[in-house]
Design an enzyme around this catalytic site. Structure first.
Site, mmCIF file in Angstrom:
data_model
loop_
_atom_site.group_PDB
_atom_site.id
_atom_site.type_symbol
_atom_site.label_atom_id
_atom_site.label_comp_id
_atom_site.label_asym_id
_atom_site.label_seq_id
_atom_site.Cartn_x
_atom_site.Cartn_y
_atom_site.Cartn_z
ATOM 1 N N TRP A 188 28.701 30.713 33.932
ATOM 2 C CA TRP A 188 28.291 32.086 33.668
ATOM 3 C C TRP A 188 28.209 32.259 32.162
ATOM 4 C CZ3 TRP A 188 30.988 35.943 30.905
ATOM 5 C CH2 TRP A 188 30.253 37.140 30.777
ATOM 6 N N GLU A 229 25.836 31.635 37.817
ATOM 7 C CA GLU A 229 26.174 33.030 38.161
ATOM 8 C C GLU A 229 25.347 34.032 37.366
ATOM 9 O OE1 GLU A 229 30.238 34.008 37.283
ATOM 10 O OE2 GLU A 229 30.094 36.020 38.152
ATOM 11 N N LYS A 231 24.074 38.059 36.342
ATOM 12 C CA LYS A 231 24.715 39.356 36.078
ATOM 13 C C LYS A 231 23.651 40.381 35.727
ATOM 14 C CE LYS A 231 28.706 41.332 33.778
ATOM 15 N NZ LYS A 231 29.838 41.119 32.874
ATOM 16 N N ASP A 262 28.318 37.293 42.502
ATOM 17 C CA ASP A 262 29.480 38.126 42.161
ATOM 18 C C ASP A 262 29.104 39.536 42.594
ATOM 19 O OD1 ASP A 262 31.027 40.016 40.608
ATOM 20 O OD2 ASP A 262 31.681 38.359 39.336
ATOM 21 N N HIS A 265 27.940 42.313 40.212
ATOM 22 C CA HIS A 265 26.821 42.048 39.304
ATOM 23 C C HIS A 265 25.459 42.491 39.816
ATOM 24 C CE1 HIS A 265 29.110 38.675 36.947
ATOM 25 N NE2 HIS A 265 29.735 39.830 36.950
ATOM 26 N N HIS A 289 31.972 35.342 44.041
ATOM 27 C CA HIS A 289 33.024 35.964 43.238
ATOM 28 C C HIS A 289 33.277 37.310 43.889
ATOM 29 C CE1 HIS A 289 32.958 33.762 39.088
ATOM 30 N NE2 HIS A 289 33.374 33.005 40.074
ATOM 31 N N ASP A 297 32.669 48.693 35.202
ATOM 32 C CA ASP A 297 33.521 47.511 35.342
ATOM 33 C C ASP A 297 33.209 46.761 36.626
ATOM 34 O OD1 ASP A 297 35.592 45.660 34.947
ATOM 35 O OD2 ASP A 297 36.890 46.809 36.271
ATOM 36 N N ASP A 299 34.957 44.266 37.711
ATOM 37 C CA ASP A 299 36.094 43.408 38.072
ATOM 38 C C ASP A 299 37.383 44.148 38.438
ATOM 39 O OD1 ASP A 299 34.744 40.801 37.279
ATOM 40 O OD2 ASP A 299 34.608 41.930 35.428
ATOM 41 N N ASP A 329 37.148 37.289 41.544
ATOM 42 C CA ASP A 329 36.931 37.551 40.117
ATOM 43 C C ASP A 329 37.285 38.985 39.791
ATOM 44 O OD1 ASP A 329 36.268 37.417 37.504
ATOM 45 O OD2 ASP A 329 34.107 37.258 37.788
HETATM 46 C C1 RNT Z 1 31.637 37.981 34.121
HETATM 47 C C2 RNT Z 1 31.544 37.019 35.250
HETATM 48 C C3 RNT Z 1 32.419 35.808 35.126
HETATM 49 C C4 RNT Z 1 33.769 36.091 34.512
HETATM 50 C C5 RNT Z 1 34.734 34.956 34.606
HETATM 51 C C6 RNT Z 1 35.930 35.162 33.735
HETATM 52 O O1 RNT Z 1 31.055 39.187 34.396
HETATM 53 O O2 RNT Z 1 31.793 37.661 36.452
HETATM 54 O O3 RNT Z 1 32.518 35.180 36.344
HETATM 55 O O4 RNT Z 1 34.361 37.218 35.089
HETATM 56 O O5 RNT Z 1 34.094 33.782 34.346
HETATM 57 ZN ZN ZN Z 2 32.106 36.534 38.246
#
Ligand code: RNT
Ligand code: ZN
Length: 421
Positions: A188, A229, A231, A262, A265, A289, A297, A299, A329
């Site tokens: 990523w 990955e 985003k 993820d 994202h 993820h 955010d 995460d 994640d």
């Molecule tokens: C960031 C991505 C990535 C990170 C990690 C720490 O938006 O999701 O995967 O969160 O690699």
């Molecule tokens: Zn991620």
């Protein structure tokens, strides 16, 4: 009657209730042995890592909060992971970022890392009898300060990041070889632009070129598998991310590698659960993820919500466990980190057990007969089936704390260990 008698009794009743709707709850529990979640090491220390330079977290991701007890040595991360593993049913894996190497206090730049810096982690996983996954760290570094890494127009920086990813892949292959289970290596990058860029195409040409260079060397699939990955945006990267979903989906399909989805994202109304059966028509495997996006955010700690449930249900309905690598994640520095870790991971596991308790064939039958009211009603009724009794029984069988009991375990760990740091 002691607690375990109560749990057994509740399960007996639950089992009968599930039988009535055509679900075998024992079979559902035994399916859980194939749900292996990769634990992201970075929840223990807010994505800090152990480089000697103490680089600030960058790349448009942030761990907000200042709750005491953050791990600041490898030994502390391992102690925390030990605690987490002891509070989870089933079998997990470890997901390590490259900045968590065992550098013994020496400065080792990212284009210099070698297997030896990760050998103690491999040994630790071996001792725990768990597999290990790996990640290049293309952020929190002076060469990423201008917001570009693999797509950088600064050739020296671009080459530096290509070398980093190459080395991470070689390390991943060795991890998989030593542990006897393939290591998923995820790339990523934060690359993107706060404001409207002109040369989107130029950056994407460079990213493709860098990936082609970094992924040129092929490793056996028994040792390592590559994932990329995407985003949608990051903090300070609001207008464009070079590695968008379209970009990486195309790249993954064309190069026969994994796409990492993820669920923080994407646009808020897009669902990763809906994407799984789409992308699996075109790639062999995916990496997930699992997280919980809240506004900016991506995460927050995972909770048992409809997005996570759809992801788990789609995997279980279609027997996709062998094609879906499940990672987490999230990072929350505002509450007890180990509490966050365990609560989030248990929430994800609950979603899989709920999915395993679905009478899928009957629901498909209703669907094919056009009985949509009946399908809707069944889905609603399933929500109040005695899932909790099955989950408790599963935890009891796995000899891990049942129900709320893990809260006290974490409080004890906080008093004994975390508060002394
Ligand atoms: C960031 C991505 C990535 C990170 C990690 C720490 O938006 O999701 O995967 O969160 O690699
Ligand atoms: Zn991620």
């Amino acid at each position: 009657m002691n607690n375990s008698e109560l749990i057994n009794k509740a399960y007996e009743i639950a089992r009968e209730q599930y039988t009535v709707i055509g679900v075998d709850s024992d079979a559902a529990i035994s399916k859980m042995k194939d749900v292996n979640i990769s634990l992201h090491c970075w929840q223990t220390d807010d994505v800090g890592g152990f480089e000697t330079t103490g680089n600030e977290l960058s790349g448009g991701i942030q761990a907000t909060g200042n709750y005491p007890g953050k791990a600041s040595t490898i030994a502390q991360v391992r102690a925390d992971l030990d605690k987490v593993l002891s509070l989870l049913p089933g079998k997990q894996r470890l997901n390590l970022h490259a900045i968590y190497g065992d550098f013994s206090g020496e400065f080792v730049d990212r284009d210099q890392i070698e297997v030896k810096h990760f050998q103690s982690w491999i040994d630790w996983c071996k001792a725990q009898r768990i597999g290990m996954d790996f990640n290049a760290t293309c952020f929190s570094h002076p060469r990423a300060a201008d917001g570009f890494t693999l797509s950088s127009k600064n050739e020296e920086n671009r080459k530096f990041w290509v070398e980093h990813v190459k080395r991470c892949r070689a390390i991943s292959a060795e991890i998989g070889k030593q542990l006897g289970t393939p290591c998923v290596h995820n790339t990523w990058i934060p690359d993107g632009s706060k404001d409207t860029p002109i040369d989107r195409n130029g950056y994407r040409i460079l990213l493709k070129k860098s990936l082609d260079e970094a992924l040129k060397k092929k490793y056996p699939k028994e040792y390592m598998k590559d994932a990329v990955e995407s985003k949608l945006f990051g903090i300070g990267f609001e207008s464009m991310t070079v590695g968008s979903h379209d970009f990486y989906l195309g790249y993954a399909i064309k190069n026969d590698i994994l796409i990492c989805l993820d669920n923080g994202h994407f646009h808020p109304t897009e669902q990763v659960g809906d994407k799984i059966s789409s992308v699996l028509q075109f790639v062999d495997e995916i990496l997930l993820h699992v997280t919980r996006p809240i506004h900016w955010d991506s995460d927050h700690v995972v909770t048992l919500n409809e997005d996570v449930q759809l992801i788990a249900s789609e995997i279980m309905r279609n027997d996709f466990l062998s094609r879906v690598n499940i990672g987490l994640d999230f990072f929350d520095a505002s509450i007890n980190r180990i509490g966050a870790y365990v609560t989030g991971t248990r929430a994800a596991m609950k979603a899989f057990l709920i999915a395993a308790l679905e009478p899928t064939e009957q629901l498909i039958k209703l669907e094919e007969e056009g009985k949509y009211f009946e399908r809707l009603a069944m889905l609603e009724e399933l929500k109040t089936m005695p899932f909790g009794a099955v989950w408790d029984y599963y935890c009891l069988q796995e000899v891990v704390p049942v129900g709320t009991d893990y809260i006290e375990e974490i409080q004890k760990y906080e008093n004994k260990v975390l508060s002394k740091r």
